[in-house]
Motif scaffolding. Structure first.
Motif: not given
Length: 220
Positions: A14, A120, A123-124, A127, A176, A179, A201, A205
């Motif tokens: 990020y 978040q 998502v993390d 990712v 996601c 993505l 991304l 963020y």
């Protein structure tokens, strides 16, 4: 140290950094937590205390179960992520994600809600796991990753009690999924594709929670 490397991995994706290392705030003995948090049973908890005098500084601790950390030391996911350590990896990643996101936003005087923290973190998980697997197995596209991660999602008990668990889970999964489509669209030119995803991304963020939800709601 594993958690510092994990903080660097997320921060690198990020392009964010904070002045402190996650280990400065790590607690592995519940007896050292504030009294109200000592009776918990979760393997990961972010404890946030607002100053009683109305000051600007937050009290922050990240609790991770010592048995969890011991298992991750024996089976380091940054060396090899696999079915045997993915659950522990997700738990530790969630804690570091919470710490980094809250600390970064606090450094920019931006408030953060519990729902935003949890969304978040979901998502993390996707990712960071994707980037790690692509590094470890460059010839393999982890098409199964999103299903595995979201099938194993642990909904935060406070969010679940407030009826919000499914809300952030569905929102995170939807983002996601987008993505995943972008990353898999042209695997032969994955470096260019990943660069475009990184840019998105990093923008995501930094958005406010309201703008993140508006972006997700607009995904077809």
């Amino acid at each position: 140290m594993l958690l510092s490397r994990l903080q660097s991995l997320i921060g690198g994706i990020y392009d964010v950094s904070v002045a402190h290392d996650v280990y400065d705030f790590l607690v592995t003995d519940r007896r050292r937590l504030p009294a109200a948090a000592r009776g918990g049973t979760a393997e990961e908890e972010l404890i946030v205390a607002e100053p009683a005098d109305g000051g600007d500084e937050l009290g922050l601790s990240l609790y991770l179960d010592p048995a969890l950390l011991a298992r991750l030391t024996r089976a380091d996911p940054l060396v090899r992520l696999h079915a045997g350590n993915v659950a522990d990896w997700c738990t530790a990643l969630e804690g570091v994600s919470h710490f980094l996101y809250l600390a970064w936003n606090a450094g920019h005087d931006k408030p953060v809600s519990l729902l935003e923290l949890e969304m978040q973190a979901e998502v993390d998980k996707y990712v960071a796991s994707y980037w790690l697997l692509r590094r470890q197995f460059p010839q393999h596209f982890p098409a199964e990753l999103r299903r595995v991660l979201f099938a194993r999602t642990r909904v935060d008990p406070q969010a679940a009690a407030a009826g919000r668990g499914e809300l952030y889970r569905e929102a995170s999964d939807k983002f996601c999924a987008r993505l995943e489509q972008l990353l898999s669209r042209n695997r032969a030119a994955s470096s260019g594709t990943e660069g475009a995803v990184l840019a998105e991304l990093r923008r995501f963020y930094r958005l406010t929670h309201a703008r993140k939800r508006a972006l997700i709601d607009g995904i077809g």
